[in-house]
Motif scaffolding. Structure first.
Motif, short mmCIF file in Angstrom:
data_model
loop_
_atom_site.label_atom_id
_atom_site.label_comp_id
_atom_site.label_asym_id
_atom_site.label_seq_id
_atom_site.Cartn_x
_atom_site.Cartn_y
_atom_site.Cartn_z
N VAL A 90 0.82 -1.21 0.00
CA VAL A 90 0.00 0.00 0.00
C VAL A 90 0.85 1.26 0.00
O VAL A 90 0.48 2.27 -0.60
CB VAL A 90 -1.03 0.03 1.16
N VAL A 91 2.03 1.23 0.63
CA VAL A 91 2.90 2.40 0.61
C VAL A 91 3.44 2.64 -0.80
O VAL A 91 3.40 3.77 -1.31
CB VAL A 91 4.06 2.24 1.62
N LEU A 92 3.94 1.58 -1.43
CA LEU A 92 4.44 1.73 -2.79
C LEU A 92 3.32 2.08 -3.77
O LEU A 92 3.51 2.88 -4.69
CB LEU A 92 5.17 0.46 -3.23
N GLY A 93 2.16 1.49 -3.56
CA GLY A 93 1.01 1.82 -4.41
C GLY A 93 0.57 3.25 -4.26
O GLY A 93 0.22 3.92 -5.24
N ALA A 94 0.58 3.76 -3.03
CA ALA A 94 0.21 5.16 -2.80
C ALA A 94 1.20 6.09 -3.47
O ALA A 94 0.81 7.06 -4.13
CB ALA A 94 0.15 5.45 -1.29
N PHE A 101 -0.67 10.70 -10.62
CA PHE A 101 -1.63 11.81 -10.63
C PHE A 101 -0.92 13.14 -10.88
O PHE A 101 -1.43 13.99 -11.61
CB PHE A 101 -2.40 11.88 -9.31
N SER A 102 0.26 13.31 -10.29
CA SER A 102 0.97 14.58 -10.47
C SER A 102 1.47 14.77 -11.90
O SER A 102 1.63 15.90 -12.35
CB SER A 102 2.14 14.68 -9.50
N THR A 103 1.68 13.67 -12.64
CA THR A 103 2.15 13.81 -14.02
C THR A 103 1.01 13.80 -15.03
O THR A 103 1.06 14.51 -16.03
CB THR A 103 3.13 12.68 -14.37
N PHE A 109 -6.26 8.20 -10.22
CA PHE A 109 -5.03 7.90 -9.51
C PHE A 109 -4.98 8.62 -8.16
O PHE A 109 -4.43 8.10 -7.20
CB PHE A 109 -3.81 8.27 -10.36
N LEU A 110 -5.56 9.80 -8.09
CA LEU A 110 -5.61 10.51 -6.81
C LEU A 110 -6.47 9.73 -5.82
O LEU A 110 -6.09 9.56 -4.65
CB LEU A 110 -6.16 11.92 -7.00
N ALA A 111 -7.63 9.26 -6.27
CA ALA A 111 -8.52 8.51 -5.38
C ALA A 111 -7.86 7.22 -4.90
O ALA A 111 -7.92 6.89 -3.70
CB ALA A 111 -9.83 8.19 -6.12
N GLY A 113 -4.63 6.57 -4.74
CA GLY A 113 -3.50 6.92 -3.89
C GLY A 113 -3.95 7.29 -2.48
O GLY A 113 -3.34 6.88 -1.49
N LEU A 114 -5.03 8.06 -2.38
CA LEU A 114 -5.55 8.42 -1.06
C LEU A 114 -6.13 7.21 -0.33
O LEU A 114 -6.00 7.09 0.89
CB LEU A 114 -6.59 9.53 -1.19
N LEU A 115 -6.76 6.30 -1.08
CA LEU A 115 -7.26 5.07 -0.46
C LEU A 115 -6.11 4.24 0.09
O LEU A 115 -6.20 3.70 1.21
CB LEU A 115 -8.05 4.25 -1.49
N ASN A 116 -5.02 4.17 -0.64
CA ASN A 116 -3.84 3.45 -0.15
C ASN A 116 -3.28 4.12 1.10
O ASN A 116 -2.81 3.43 2.01
CB ASN A 116 -2.77 3.37 -1.23
N LEU A 117 -3.30 5.44 1.15
CA LEU A 117 -2.83 6.13 2.35
C LEU A 117 -3.72 5.85 3.55
O LEU A 117 -3.23 5.70 4.68
CB LEU A 117 -2.75 7.64 2.10
N VAL A 118 -5.03 5.78 3.34
CA VAL A 118 -5.95 5.43 4.43
C VAL A 118 -5.66 4.02 4.92
O VAL A 118 -5.63 3.77 6.13
CB VAL A 118 -7.42 5.58 3.96
N PHE A 119 -5.42 3.09 3.99
CA PHE A 119 -5.08 1.72 4.39
C PHE A 119 -3.77 1.69 5.16
O PHE A 119 -3.63 0.94 6.13
CB PHE A 119 -5.00 0.81 3.18
#
Length: 133
Positions: A90-94, A101-103, A109-111, A113-119
């Motif tokens: 989840v860290v690498l996925g985030a 998303f930034s590129t 990708f933002l959604a 990434g944020l879901l991975n951060l919540v996990f």
């Protein structure tokens, strides 16, 4: 002292204590986020396999679903190595999703990434780490 022939012996827990399968199931049900994260890891594995089947990714990428499945199933059994495997996924996925998303500026990708951060934040809670063996 007789034992029922159909009963399973308790499994060894941390520090030599024994955890019965009933207590393990009870501990898992007290942490519903682990079940959700395990299901998410299985969905990620399916997504990667589907992308390989459709030709969007090479066959070497099939290494990742094996780790995703092992992490997801091991997490439901409250295994510490599966927790570490899932945490790294989840860290690498985030990081990958937020960088993409930034590129590309694609909100999907933002959604994710944020879901991975919540996990990630759920997995590093002390209540979760103490239940693992």
């Amino acid at each position: 002292m007789s034992q029922d022939a159909n009963s399973k012996p308790p499994t060894a827990g941390p520090a030599g204590t024994e955890i019965s399968p009933k207590a393990q199931k009870s501990a898992l049900l007290k942490l519903p986020g682990l079940i959700a994260i395990s299901f998410y890891m299985l969905l990620l594995a399916g997504e990667v396999v589907l992308s390989v089947v459709q030709g969007r990714a090479g066959t070497l990428v099939l290494i990742f679903p094996a780790f995703f499945i092992a992490g997801g199933l091991g997490l439901t059994m409250l295994l510490r190595w599966a927790w570490a495997l899932t945490l790294s996924a989840v860290v690498l996925g985030a990081g990958w999703c937020l960088w993409t998303f930034s590129t590309q500026h694609n909100a999907v990708f933002l959604a994710q990434g944020l879901l991975n951060l919540v996990f990630f934040l759920y997995l590093v809670r002390p209540e979760v780490r103490t239940k693992l063996r």
